[in-house]
Design an enzyme around this catalytic site. Structure first.
Site, PDB file in Angstrom:
ATOM      1  N   GLY A 149       0.839  -1.184   0.000  1.00  0.00           N
ATOM      2  CA  GLY A 149       0.000   0.000   0.000  1.00  0.00           C
ATOM      3  C   GLY A 149       0.872   1.231   0.000  1.00  0.00           C
ATOM      4  CB  CYS A 151       5.318  -3.906   0.492  1.00  0.00           C
ATOM      5  SG  CYS A 151       6.214  -2.364   0.313  1.00  0.00           S
ATOM      6  CE1 TYR A 152       0.549   1.025   5.635  1.00  0.00           C
ATOM      7  CE2 TYR A 152      -1.018  -0.784   5.330  1.00  0.00           C
ATOM      8  CZ  TYR A 152      -0.669   0.406   5.944  1.00  0.00           C
ATOM      9  OH  TYR A 152      -1.515   0.978   6.859  1.00  0.00           O
ATOM     10  CG  ASP A 197      -6.067  -3.917 -25.213  1.00  0.00           C
ATOM     11  OD1 ASP A 197      -5.341  -4.911 -25.306  1.00  0.00           O
ATOM     12  OD2 ASP A 197      -5.720  -2.871 -24.644  1.00  0.00           O
ATOM     13  CB  SER A 241      -8.181   2.342 -30.530  1.00  0.00           C
ATOM     14  OG  SER A 241      -7.647   1.135 -30.005  1.00  0.00           O
ATOM     15  N   GLY A 242      -8.212   0.061 -33.112  1.00  0.00           N
ATOM     16  CA  GLY A 242      -7.291  -0.701 -33.962  1.00  0.00           C
ATOM     17  C   GLY A 242      -6.181  -1.364 -33.164  1.00  0.00           C
ATOM     18  N   GLY A 243      -6.143  -1.127 -31.850  1.00  0.00           N
ATOM     19  CA  GLY A 243      -5.137  -1.766 -31.003  1.00  0.00           C
ATOM     20  C   GLY A 243      -5.521  -3.207 -30.705  1.00  0.00           C
ATOM     21  CG  HIS A 298       6.006  -5.294  -4.304  1.00  0.00           C
ATOM     22  ND1 HIS A 298       4.702  -5.171  -3.900  1.00  0.00           N
ATOM     23  CD2 HIS A 298       6.633  -4.184  -3.859  1.00  0.00           C
ATOM     24  CE1 HIS A 298       4.530  -4.041  -3.245  1.00  0.00           C
ATOM     25  NE2 HIS A 298       5.703  -3.424  -3.210  1.00  0.00           N
ATOM     26  CD  GLU A 343       3.112  -8.089  -5.283  1.00  0.00           C
ATOM     27  OE1 GLU A 343       3.952  -8.772  -4.681  1.00  0.00           O
ATOM     28  OE2 GLU A 343       2.724  -6.983  -4.869  1.00  0.00           O
ATOM     29  CE  LYS A 348      -1.746  -3.660 -24.398  1.00  0.00           C
ATOM     30  NZ  LYS A 348      -2.924  -2.969 -24.859  1.00  0.00           N
TER      31      LYS A 348
END
Ligand code: XMP
Length: 530
Positions: A75, A102-103, A248, A244-246, A190, A192, A383
């Site tokens: 955090g 971490c936190y 995704d 957008s043509g990307g 981290h 992860e 992604k």
């Protein structure tokens, strides 16, 4: 391998929507980290489901369910902050293995009477090496020296009674701690993120060896799942998709097209944000998928509204406003009841819409509150997972590996001064020039870089000399990032000859007289300059 990712339940924040019949065995208490979703994703990849809940909801959830392990996320707060998130007290009353990250670890230390020291600035930031006690259950089958990713200001100075350090970095003694008797573990780094190469092994050790939990997550076919949900949910309703043509939006359109057929309209807002030749590519892509496309020209309107605005978040909100208005118009014209978008987990996390983290950047298509019902089938995907879907559905390679490009596009790459058509054109030229050079050297590929970002420091012109005359132009910055999931990444370091070639070619432009290279990793930098 494909992962089917359940939608996050808006009321409980948990991932349990599709699985009421069996409750996840791992509870992740979200204490405000950008990486909380990444913990859940890493667990899925290891074969485990988890529920992510905020501190307050976790308290209630724990009165109803008994998980088999609890993870406290990182955090951005400091444990001594008045409003710092606090894991509920019943976390400590369960006699369950708890891992604080971490936190989360710092909170654990403070809770049990140790000392956490608040520092201004950062104690450790970025890559670090730690020496680990590989006899501890958390570090089984790891090397004695491991690379990890750390990002913290506060440090654990004194351990509470019953705790011992099980890893230390060169800078810092308590990189990981444990109290086996109370089943408590903590890591300052981290595990992860992909920048901790053996991070998944650490999480697996905690879940499988320490907490002894059996795998409960079977990856299933997400394409089939989205198509089924579409068929059953809204195949008879007119749907607009932001295109957008990307990778995704293209992948989502290709998944939805066979189910929605004529009920699907792709809408692309051209507000001057695109790179050179991009609209042509967009048209070619949509033709290949066989969906009707409507391009809305909003360039003049956007540039007019952007006059005098230099603040990044304000620019984003103006772009959002124009984007939403154009969409609302198309919704009305097409009579759409549904609006689908290919937004990813990263977009929601950075916009602060999920994960409980801070708002890093408000993405243009998150939280727009359209009149029609919104669907974000990729909201839990990263992604690289969408790229796997793109490949699976048979999109051509150039689309599967296509670099991401932000919705507001080049608008975000004119930094510190008004976004004008002239400035956008210079950035367009610079982007194309750098791309052509990389292509010529066979370097414009996913092995070399995940995203190329060419931007202009428009608010900081510097003096130069061209043809014996003084010029005063904004520097152009070339940046490339190599990353797995865009949550963390490394700045690409191009060889000196290539940098020189880029510099000499770019400065042929009458308004480019200085070229800089930005190799900063993320964090602390982000991919985009704004
Ligand atoms: P950052 O700069 O946050 O970018 O490291 C992570 C990824 O997100 C893209 N990005 C955006 N995409 N709207 C978008 O659609 C935005 O406002 C936006 N800001 C950043 C960025 O290009 C990178 O791929």
């Amino acid at each position: 391998m494909l992962q089917s990712l359940p939608m996050i339940n808006k009321n409980t924040g948990s991932e349990t929507d599709n699985m009421e019949e069996s409750i996840p065995k791992i509870l992740i208490v979200d204490l405000g980290s950008q990486y909380t979703q990444v913990i859940a994703r890493s667990l899925r990849e290891l074969g485990y489901r988890s529920a992510i809940l905020t501190d307050k909801r976790a308290e209630q959830w724990l009165t109803l369910h008994r998980p088999e392990a609890i993870i406290l996320s990182g955090g951005h707060a400091s444990v001594s902050d008045f409003e710092a998130p606090k894991p509920p007290t019943n976390v400590w009353e369960q006699d369950l293995p708890v891992l604080g990250i971490c936190y989360g670890m710092q909170y654990m230390v403070q809770h049990f009477g140790g000392l956490v020291k608040h520092k201004r600035g950062h104690a450790e930031y970025g890559p670090a090496s730690i020496n680990v006690d590989d006899s501890d259950g958390l570090f089984i089958s790891l090397d004695k020296r491991e690379k990890v990713w750390a990002s913290h200001g506060d440090t654990v100075q004194e351990l509470p009674e019953g705790f011992k350090a099980i890893a230390g970095s060169d800078a810092y003694q308590n990189a990981a701690i444990s109290n086996e008797e109370r089943k408590l573990w903590g890591v300052q780094f981290h595990p992860e993120v992909s920048h901790t190469p053996n991070g998944k092994k650490i999480l697996k050790n905690f879940i499988a060896s320490i907490a002894n939990i059996k795998e409960d997550w079977e990856p299933v076919d997400i394409i089939e799942q989205i198509q089924r949900e579409t068929r059953e949910g809204f195949s008879d309703k007119k749907t607009i998709i932001g295109f957008s043509g990307g990778v995704d939006s293209t992948t989502l359109t290709a998944i939805l097209a066979p189910v929605l057929a004529k009920n699907l309209l792709a809408v692309c807002i051209d507000a001057g944000q695109f790179r050179l030749n991009e609209l042509e590519q967009i048209q070619n892509t949509i033709n290949a998928i066989g969906v009707q496309l409507k391009i809305i020209d909003a360039e003049e309107e956007l540039l007019e509204k952007l006059k005098g605005i230099t603040d990044a978040q304000k620019k984003r909100s103006v772009f959002r406003e124009v984007y939403k208005a154009a969409f609302d118009k198309s919704i009305a014209e097409f009579g759409a009841e549904i609006i689908a978008q290919g937004s990813l987990a990263t977009d929601f996390i950075e916009s602060g819409a999920i994960g409980g983290g801070e708002v890093i950047k408000t993405h243009h298509n998150i939280g727009l509150d359209f009149v029609s019902e919104e669907r974000h089938p990729f909201r839990n995907l990263f992604k690289y997972e969408v790229r796997a879907l793109a490949k699976e559905i048979g999109l051509p390679d150039y689309l599967v590996s296509r670099e991401p490009f932000p919705g507001p596009g080049l608008i975000l790459r004119v930094v510190g001064a008004d976004v004008s058509k002239e400035r956008l054109d210079i950035v367009r030229f610079a982007d194309k020039t750098v791309r052509d050079i990389l292509e010529k050297h066979d370097l414009l590929n996913a092995e070399t870089l995940s995203q190329l970002v060419v931007y202009m420091l428009a608010g900081s012109p510097v003096v130069g000399v061209k043809g014996d005359a003084r010029v005063y132009d904004a520097p152009i910055v070339v940046r490339a990032l190599k990353t797995v999931d865009f949550m963390t990444g490394d700045g690409v370091q191009f060889p000196a000859e290539l940098r020189l070639e880029m510099t000499l070619t770019l400065t042929k432009h009458p308004h480019i007289s200085r070229v800089l290279f930005d190799e900063t990793p993320k964090p602390p930098a982000t991919t985009e300059p704004e």
